[in-house]
Design a protein around this motif. Structure first.
Motif, PDB file in Angstrom:
ATOM      1  N   LEU A  51       8.264 -30.970 -19.052  1.00 52.44           N
ATOM      2  CA  LEU A  51       8.776 -32.308 -18.782  1.00 52.44           C
ATOM      3  C   LEU A  51      10.119 -32.531 -19.472  1.00 52.44           C
ATOM      4  N   LEU A  78      12.609 -30.963 -17.287  1.00 56.23           N
ATOM      5  CA  LEU A  78      12.784 -31.789 -16.086  1.00 56.23           C
ATOM      6  C   LEU A  78      13.573 -33.050 -16.393  1.00 56.23           C
ATOM      7  N   TYR A 105      19.073 -29.498 -11.265  1.00 56.46           N
ATOM      8  CA  TYR A 105      18.448 -29.224  -9.974  1.00 56.46           C
ATOM      9  C   TYR A 105      17.094 -28.608 -10.288  1.00 56.46           C
ATOM     10  N   LEU A 131      10.444 -28.125  -6.912  1.00 56.12           N
ATOM     11  CA  LEU A 131       9.042 -28.055  -7.350  1.00 56.12           C
ATOM     12  C   LEU A 131       8.592 -26.642  -7.648  1.00 56.12           C
ATOM     13  N   LEU A 165       9.148 -26.039 -11.087  1.00 53.55           N
ATOM     14  CA  LEU A 165       8.215 -26.749 -11.960  1.00 53.55           C
ATOM     15  C   LEU A 165       7.033 -25.846 -12.299  1.00 53.55           C
ATOM     16  N   TRP A 166       6.470 -25.244 -11.286  1.00 49.81           N
ATOM     17  CA  TRP A 166       5.281 -24.401 -11.462  1.00 49.81           C
ATOM     18  C   TRP A 166       5.630 -23.161 -12.271  1.00 49.81           C
ATOM     19  N   PHE A 182       6.244 -23.979 -15.887  1.00 49.72           N
ATOM     20  CA  PHE A 182       4.985 -24.197 -16.558  1.00 49.72           C
ATOM     21  C   PHE A 182       4.380 -22.861 -16.972  1.00 49.72           C
TER      22      PHE A 182
END
Lengths: 746, 746
Positions: A263, A266, A272, A275, A278-279, A282
């Protein structure tokens, strides 16, 4: 001869200190992907290549996680050892730190974990005693000496080998992720030097943390590992996706908070962030956190930096002191940013900036001299924070837990609120002095030519303030539990108030005030405590702190440093609120000469070489003809120079009078004219255009969301001008009453 | 007469089933904001207005949190009571559910918590006994009867009052958030009916959950509450920000996972998610979760739906069975999506769809008849999941924990792996039957005309499979702890394997396979367990499941339903991978008549009325002249009709031969000509344009990122055609070999 088939080396790359064109980079990646997919149907080998290409992203994430986790572990262990080296050395083996040294000892009781014969302070080694004023002076002297040595090494290494290794690196990483190119900033030298000097800087006892620089270290790992994968090496946009994930891994190892790390990346760092990233982020963050845990630098198998467990729920009334802490955090944040920026500006503009080594040595000397006499400043800042967060248990022997025990009133193992003992009162005084020292010295420390993070000092300031308030509240509740505000929930002998929670809330508030993080801050703190229970106090404090700080100045510390250094960073969070139009921003301005354009089929090699040499624009629009000004495409200066030079060298007969065609087909030439040069392949046939009446707010939005480098301006179909990212940034600065020329780089 | 000052009512609004223009909406909001800011300097009252406007977003979030939390609590309590009503009634007060009924009883022992004289099964009430075959049949009959009654009520209410209340609502919410308008979908009737019928549907024992529909309920709250705030009522883009936050609050209350809820909204539901929204969503989600907790529907003061605490760490070798569960989850997800979509398509295209009531009654009857004899199907699905997740303790009396106890081998309070007893074996059989029933019946249940969520049935399928595998592994490890794979970490009498963890991993895998959630899934599960320890197994399973499912079909269940229903949804995650150009997609096609354009200064009112009546386009480009085709701007059909009608009514002398001017100044007119009509105010002077050679991948990107409704296509500065969002969607469908005419709306 057609150049469509063979790409000329260099075309499509960028110069240093330039902005990338996201749209073009993404197009190139899609082309590459398409090619691999098409080929994969042809042979098994190509299929394997296609599969390995698809999984290379995951492999890269795994590697980033492993490397940044290992490096973080290494840094932790070394910093721990070197911090202890300032106080003494282990005769059982010089490579042990204080804690490990005494673990291996047989002469240790549980109460005196820290004292064992194997661990010798410097006075014991030199004058064979640990008692008396002279021993104290010897220890004091050695402490300052080591601190100066570490600081000197750190600043010299940075200065000589890798100037980019200084600071926290987060402002620069934000700028790089937004599409700017700074060669070497994430290179291997920076990595090596930053890792070493970070350990030195932390060990020197300066008021700085290693959390911010760990993000830089992780990003260096990411960038270097990108070189092993074609997919990422050659594509600036793809590489930035990897860097976003690396930043997440960096925060993840810094705090042991993988979700908070993602986060943070992000919210705070990335520009830029699709998604898919994001994964993957993580995943990288998790691998990094678990790698660090298996190295186990804190020796307690805990994932998180500050593990805390509270036993008492909080009461709604306590929101009042939490909000007070929020206000304190906001004020401290705003104050810190202003004074630190003012000091950094002074450093940039005056003689001060020319003597970084001396500056560092002076600050280190002051810090060390003032720090040694006070045990709370002498210990490392992260130990201090951990102690402040701690909820006093029955067996805690620290001064902060020196309450007058009334065991008869305790019920069910819980410790009730108790009157403070002598130790607590003296700790309060020492903490107040520590607070003042930290507040003042941090302002001068952050921004020096050594790696320095801001998370830990900010948290320390907040934690001290919080603990002070917490102990105050606790004593108030103990002595006045019959007051109206207490009697409904805090009966005599109950455990009502947890000073550790106040410290934690204070830390969040101050960190929030300085960095203006929101969700990521609360989530990082949540991961430290592991209980949703305490999210509400944290959130209340973070929110108050952000509002208070925003009211006093919109920018967080990173944005302020970006602006100070004049990086071309287009803030994605701020709305552009002015009512200007594209025609007010575009070049040429009203009285300037006309826009320099190329025509699609009437210019010679010589004409174009003249234009190149006479102007410094980084690109030129191509039009049908000067009269009509109807736009055909856009060609970049760099591509044009390379192509023309290349043609002059390799293509037979291309001379100064050869005509350059940007059209699809060149008309048939009469014999004996020099051969033409076709350059349609370097022409961007889909340049972005807006009309002259487009509001700037929309233009800014387009630049941000699509990541443009430039945009052409038309009026009723005719080309009128051009807006570059730099023009947009200058305009924003101008509208905010700032000096537009502070945007230094392209 | 100039219309610039007074906006005509209706201009700037949208018709039902139309797509909003994000750029225009955001511009309007910025104008509004600017106006308020400027005014705020004039008077104190305006300043207060400005501050209250700034804080109205936070107030709205607070209200959404409170309302959706309360509604979720209400639904939980009612559903709990009505589920128990199928089995019996409390004589101590009919409003008590089984658990509460026995809480108030004095005749209850800890072992038989569920049995108390106040709670009467239907057979006890009717034939005064609870024993024997006849009593069983009476109970069976009453169970089915109540189920049918609930289902009948649910489907009738939906059919008569609010057809939009059926399904999970998530596909439609995704579409609405992407900018589509479906009036009434988030209205008050939908809210009331969905809340009531959701309780009925859950209580009827059908294989469905309330978690998905809770998102819809929260979004309805959000939408209705928007009407109280001018800022959000009038602006479709701002309202969608609120809806994103409401969706987060919905998931937050569904699982008690606020961070997971925010990430779900970000990852799965939302289209445009600025960072400001992230922070606000988090706030709303947290308020909602705490409101729900203070209502305390589960009676245990826990925040989360399934609270689990495991005591044993997992071993690296266990990743193998976890990945097997991931593969199972992926296969089940892909299978479910295919069969469910096929069945829904059949329902849409055949007679079946005309008899929703009968369909629901038949499915309910089958479910109830098959469910009653098996205790695992008879209990509510969320109870089942909680039991499967549970780690067996010493005092657990359930059949799943019926191991042969060897207390002598236990050490330190931990329960070692033990041989399974009779109860476990019989539970295994019953669970296998439950698994088959759930798999089959869910396919037919999801998509019927009642509110139905998919989270809980998917999780149940996974949890059962996981528990079966977990118990199998546990027994294998117990009987064969000398095997090479076990002997390094699992000695005799140790507690090696936690079947509850397998159930949890299985649930995550199946949920992931069906919805293709990634980060949000893992975070939701993490919030349930509260320990970072178990993130790795969850992540391994979720990743495997997504890869397996993606290999068998790219779309998740929500995207599949969006496509089935033909909603105009532009997927933000899929990359457009084809090499087509804007000119291949734009209208008019090669042999079509020319593009219908308006000229800026030569058309009469009559000309324009003719064009409006002869075409159905929702907007027209305005050009300098037909010959030059140089673009001036774009005017929307709706605005044009309203303005012309308005002028005809109100403006003196505007007749059919009046000339309409889109220019800034109309030329002086000779006397006795009819007055002109100036319409520059409705003209969009900054239409988006791309060149005909722009690759479609870039065009798709622009449409997605900027949220366009249409884009004009030019060639060398001349207007050539137009691409609407519908054209883009049709083109994408065509490239994917789908029927392009399935895009029904707008």
């Amino acid at each position: 001869m057609d150049f469509l088939e063979e790409p000329i080396p260099g075309v499509g790359t960028y110069d240093d200190f330039n902005t990338i064109d996201w749209v073009r980079e993404k197009s190139r990646d899609r082309d590459r992907h398409r090619e691999i997919t098409n080929k994969s149907k042809e042979s098994t080998w190509a299929l394997i290549h296609s599969v390995s290409d698809a999984f290379s992203g995951w492999l890269l994430m795994l590697l980033i996680g492993l490397f940044s986790g290992s490096l973080a572990g290494l840094i932790d262990i070394s910093a721990h050892w070197m911090t202890d080296l300032k106080e003494g050395i282990c005769t059982g083996g010089f490579w042990f730190n204080h804690e490990h040294c005494c673990w291996n000892s047989e002469h240790v009781t549980f109460e005196d974990r820290d004292k064992c014969p194997e661990w010798n302070s410097w006075s014991q080694l030199i004058i064979n005693t640990d008692q008396g004023a002279f021993a104290y002076i010897v220890n004091y002297f050695m402490y300052v000496l080591w601190a100066l040595l570490f600081a000197f090494l750190a600043v010299s290494l940075v200065k000589v080998f890798a100037p980019y290794a200084c600071g926290s690196g987060i402002p620069e990483i934000k700028t790089i992720l937004s599409g700017f190119i700074i060669r070497g900033y994430l290179g291997k030298w920076t990595l090596v030097i930053k890792t070493i000097t970070l350990v030195l800087a932390v060990s020197s006892g300066l008021s700085l943390g290693k959390e911010g620089p760990l993000v830089h270290v992780a990003c260096c790992c990411g960038n270097i590992l990108c070189h092993c994968f074609n997919k990422y090496r050659k594509n600036e946009a793809k590489r930035r996706e990897v860097l976003s994930a690396a930043a997440a891994a960096g925060v993840s190892v810094a705090f042991g908070a993988p979700i908070g790390g993602v986060l943070f990346s992000l919210e705070e760092v990335s520009y830029y962030f699709p998604l898919k990233t994001l994964w993957r982020s993580f995943f990288a963050a998790l691998v990094a956190a678990f790698t660090l845990r298996s190295i186990n630098p804190f020796g307690n198998s805990r994932l998180v930096l500050f593990y805390v467990e509270f036993h008492t729920p909080w009461h709604l009334f306590e929101l009042v002191p939490f909000i007070v802490l929020g206000i304190f955090g906001g004020l401290w944040g705003a104050l810190f940013i202003r004074t630190n920026i003012a000091w950094c500006r002074k450093r940039k503009t005056t003689q001060l900036g020319k003597y970084p080594v001396i500056e560092v040595l002076i600050v280190t000397a002051i810090t060390a001299i003032l720090a040694f006499p006070n045990e709370y400043t002498r210990m490392s800042t992260s130990e201090l924070i951990s102690e402040l967060f701690n909820d006093c248990g029955l067996l805690d022997s620290s001064k902060l837990c020196d309450y007058e025990n009334h065991f008869n009133t305790s019920k069910g193992g819980e410790l009730p609120d108790r009157p403070a003992g002598v130790g607590v009162y003296s700790a309060m005084w020492q903490l107040t002095l520590t607070l003042i020292l930290k507040i003042v010295i941090t302002i001068f420390t952050f921004g020096m030519k050594i790696p320095s993070g801001l998370f830990i000092p900010s948290m320390a300031v907040g934690a001290i303030a919080g603990r002070l308030l917490g102990v105050g509240m606790e004593q108030l509740a103990y002595y006045h539990h019959d007051w109206g505000i207490f009697n409904s929930w805090c009966s005599q002998g109950a455990d009502c108030i947890t000073p550790g929670l106040y410290a934690m809330v204070g830390a969040a508030a101050c960190l929030g005030g300085v960095t203006r993080m929101t969700v990521s801050l609360v989530v990082i703190m949540f991961e430290l405590t592991g209980g949703l229970e305490y999210i509400v106090p944290l959130m209340a404090a973070a929110m108050t702190s952000k509002w208070v700080a925003d009211a006093l100045g919109r920018e967080g510390i990173y944005d302020a440093h970006i602006r100070l250094n004049g990086y071309p960073f287009l803030e994605a969070k701020e709305e552009f609120a002015h009512k200007t139009l594209a025609m007010d921003v575009m070049k040429p301005r009203r009285n300037d000469p006309l826009l320099t354009v190329l025509t699609q089929d009437s210019m010679t090699v010589e004409d174009i070489e003249t234009i190149i040499s006479e102007t410094t624009y980084s690109g030129f629009p191509v039009v049908v003809s000067r009269e009509s000004q109807r736009l055909v495409g856009f060609v970049l200066r760099r591509d044009l120079i390379i192509s023309v030079e290349n043609a002059r060298k390799k293509q037979d007969g291309v001379v100064s009078t050869s005509i350059i065609y940007f059209t699809e087909h060149s008309p048939p030439m009469p014999p004996y004219t020099p051969p033409t040069l076709k350059l349609r392949n370097i022409l961007d046939l889909s340049p972005f255009t807006v009309t002259d009446l487009t509001p700037m707010e929309i233009v800014v939005d387009i630049f941000r969301k699509l990541g443009l480098r430039q945009c052409l301006v038309t009026h009723n179909g005719r080309l009128l001008g051009i807006i570059t990212k730099k023009d947009v940034l200058k305009h924003i600065a101008q509208m905010a009453n700032q000096d537009p020329d502070s945007i230094l780089f392209n």
